[in-house]
Scaffold this active site. Structure first.
Site, short mmCIF file in Angstrom:
data_model
loop_
_atom_site.label_atom_id
_atom_site.label_comp_id
_atom_site.label_asym_id
_atom_site.label_seq_id
_atom_site.Cartn_x
_atom_site.Cartn_y
_atom_site.Cartn_z
N ASP A 161 0.87 -1.19 0.00
CA ASP A 161 0.00 0.00 0.00
C ASP A 161 0.90 1.23 0.00
OD1 ASP A 161 -1.86 2.11 0.89
OD2 ASP A 161 -3.21 0.46 1.42
N ASN A 162 0.58 2.23 -0.81
CA ASN A 162 1.41 3.45 -0.81
C ASN A 162 0.89 4.49 0.17
OD1 ASN A 162 -0.83 4.44 -2.09
ND2 ASN A 162 0.21 5.08 -3.97
N PHE A 214 -7.12 -4.56 -3.79
CA PHE A 214 -7.99 -3.47 -3.34
C PHE A 214 -7.47 -2.11 -3.77
CE2 PHE A 214 -8.64 -6.64 0.11
CZ PHE A 214 -10.02 -6.68 0.15
N ALA A 215 -6.15 -2.00 -3.99
CA ALA A 215 -5.56 -0.67 -4.18
C ALA A 215 -6.23 0.05 -5.33
CB ALA A 215 -4.06 -0.80 -4.45
N LYS A 242 -10.97 6.00 -5.30
CA LYS A 242 -12.40 5.64 -5.31
C LYS A 242 -13.39 6.80 -5.22
CE LYS A 242 -12.75 5.11 -0.34
NZ LYS A 242 -13.38 4.44 0.78
N SER A 269 -17.24 -3.00 -8.34
CA SER A 269 -18.28 -2.21 -7.68
C SER A 269 -19.61 -2.40 -8.38
CB SER A 269 -17.87 -0.74 -7.76
OG SER A 269 -18.93 0.10 -7.42
N TYR A 294 -14.21 6.83 -12.56
CA TYR A 294 -14.04 5.79 -11.54
C TYR A 294 -14.76 4.52 -11.96
CZ TYR A 294 -15.01 2.99 -7.42
OH TYR A 294 -15.16 1.93 -6.56
N LYS A 352 -13.36 0.57 -13.32
CA LYS A 352 -13.74 -0.75 -12.81
C LYS A 352 -14.19 -1.65 -13.97
CE LYS A 352 -12.93 -0.08 -8.48
NZ LYS A 352 -11.74 -0.70 -7.89
N PHE A 365 -21.57 -3.72 -3.02
CA PHE A 365 -22.62 -2.71 -2.97
C PHE A 365 -22.13 -1.59 -2.04
CE2 PHE A 365 -25.86 -3.94 -5.97
CZ PHE A 365 -25.20 -5.05 -6.49
N LEU A 398 -22.94 8.54 2.31
CA LEU A 398 -23.98 8.81 3.30
C LEU A 398 -23.59 8.46 4.74
CD1 LEU A 398 -26.89 9.72 3.86
CD2 LEU A 398 -27.62 7.38 3.39
N ARG A 437 -30.32 2.12 -1.36
CA ARG A 437 -29.06 1.44 -1.58
C ARG A 437 -29.01 0.15 -0.76
NH1 ARG A 437 -29.33 4.79 -4.81
NH2 ARG A 437 -27.81 6.36 -5.47
#
Ligand code: NAD
Ligand code: UD1
Length: 331
Positions: free
Chosen positions: A31-32, A80-81, A84, A124, A148, A152, A177, A199, A230
């Site tokens: 991770d950076n 994951f990196a 987002k 996503s 973004y 994906k 989600f 939110l 959502r």
């Protein structure tokens, strides 16, 4: 298994590292720290009672990634990196495409070169665009309206093509989600920089008094109370989904929705938060936010049937754990 976790110091990555360690896997984090802090790694170790290996590196750096793969015998990668923030991606499209797509290509190339067959990718629900709910994995994807989301879609495509060309590769695309909540210890959670876009962190900061009131973006959608719906999912359930996906990886490409299958409106979430925590969350109704859709929730049955995974935590637990993290957070 010995797993490389890129973005492991981040929100979803840190919870997944804990779940992986508890399940008996070994973890190397790359991770950076562009959107996280080194302390998250200490906290992962504290919660899990086990050590991880940490490298502060940019996973778009193919030379460094090659060295990393030469020095460790990885059996799988969870990627994951990524950047987002949807709004920021519209302002800085090249940064988003570069970071999110090049990282996927560099890691895929390293897997092929070093014979690492298992690859799990953070996708996503945004890839579905404004489809009919519930979203099913087999749906034709619709345009996402922002870089973004497109990054994906493109990463999914790159991994799919790579798996076709290299039949030993086992790729799982996990479409998340709306992740919320935090580890019940309150030691790790989501700590967005500046004013939150999403939110739940916004609601939590209003409850804390850091922000004055919530602005509810529109109450004229065709939903239960007119506000956006959502599929909120507890990050602990999401983390477990990665462990289960890893256990079931098989050659080819496999796509799973990770959601609860239940939709919750903005006002339902606000009331659940107030009730779960005995707090008031002042709000006002304002016009719709550009780019928002009315409803987004999963058909989560495929993950249950094939991975044996099902989200078990409800909206009250999500609100309680989000608040537990926020109230102890010093940022
Ligand atoms: P996060 O920002 O908390 O974690 C991402 C981590 O990746 C951070 O620690 C950051 O420092 C690191 N990172 C970014 N670019 C990097 C690079 N080039 N090299 C090394 N490290 C890098 O975000 P998150 O919420 O944990 O999301 C994880 C993944 O899940 C992302 O790919 C995101 O797009 C995806 N996702 C998130 C959500 C959500 O609502 N949180 C929803 C769907 C998908
Ligand atoms: C956003 C992103 C999406 C991303 C997802 C998960 C946008 C347009 N979409 O989705 O691409 O995959 O986060 O990270 O940013 N809301 C308010 N007031 C607020 C904040 C949100 O009313 O201050 C409403 C929104 O209109 C929506 C719901 O709350 O109906 C959830 O919003 P949010 O948490 O931002 O998530 P998404 O819009 O689903």
């Amino acid at each position: 298994m010995n797993i490389l976790v890129t973005g492991g110091a981040g929100y979803i990555g840190s919870h997944t590292c804990v779940a992986l360690l508890k399940a008996g896997h070994s973890v190397v984090i790359a991770d950076n720290l562009c959107n996280s802090k080194r302390e998250a790694v200490d906290r992962i170790e504290e919660i899990a009672g086990k050590k991880v290996i940490f490298y502060k590196i940019n996973v778009t750096d193919s030379a460094l990634i090659d060295i990393l793969f030469s020095n460790h015998q990885f059996e799988g990668v969870i990627h994951f990196a990524g950047l987002k923030a949807v709004g920021e991606s519209v302002e800085k499209p090249i940064d988003y495409y570069y970071n999110n797509i090049v990282s996927t290509m560099v890691l895929t190339q390293a897997c092929v070169k070093h014979g690492v067959a298992k690859f799990v990718f953070s996708s996503s629900a945004t890839v579905y665009g404004d489809n009919q709910v519930p979203f099913v994995e087999t749906m034709k994807l619709l345009p996402t309206t922002n870089p973004y989301g497109e990054s994906k879609v493109m990463s999914e495509r790159i991994l799919t093509d790579a798996a076709t060309a290299h039949p030993d590769l086992a790729v799982t695309l996990l479409r998340y989600f709306n992740p919320v909540g935090a580890h019940p210890s309150g030691l790790i959670g989501e700590a967005p920089n500046g004013i939150p876009n999403n939110l739940m962190p916004y609601v939590a900061q209003v409850a804390k008094g850091k922000l004055e009131k919530l602005r509810v973006f529109g109450n004229d959608y065709g939903t239960i109370d007119g506000t956006g719906v959502r599929d909120y999912i507890h990050v602990m359930d999401l983390a477990q989904g990665h462990v289960d996906a890893l256990d079931h990886l098989a050659p080819g490409v496999h796509i799973y929705n990770l959601g609860t299958g239940r939709g919750t409106s903005v006002l339902e979430l606000v009331h659940a938060f107030e009730e779960a925590n005995g707090l008031k969350v002042p709000f006002e109704i304002v016009p719709r936010r550009a780019g928002d859709i009315a409803s987004c929730y999963a058909d989560a049955s495929k993950a249950e049937q094939e991975l044996g995974w099902k989200a078990s935590r409800g909206i009250v637990e999500m609100c309680r754990d989000s608040w537990n993290f926020e109230k102890n957070f010093k940022g």
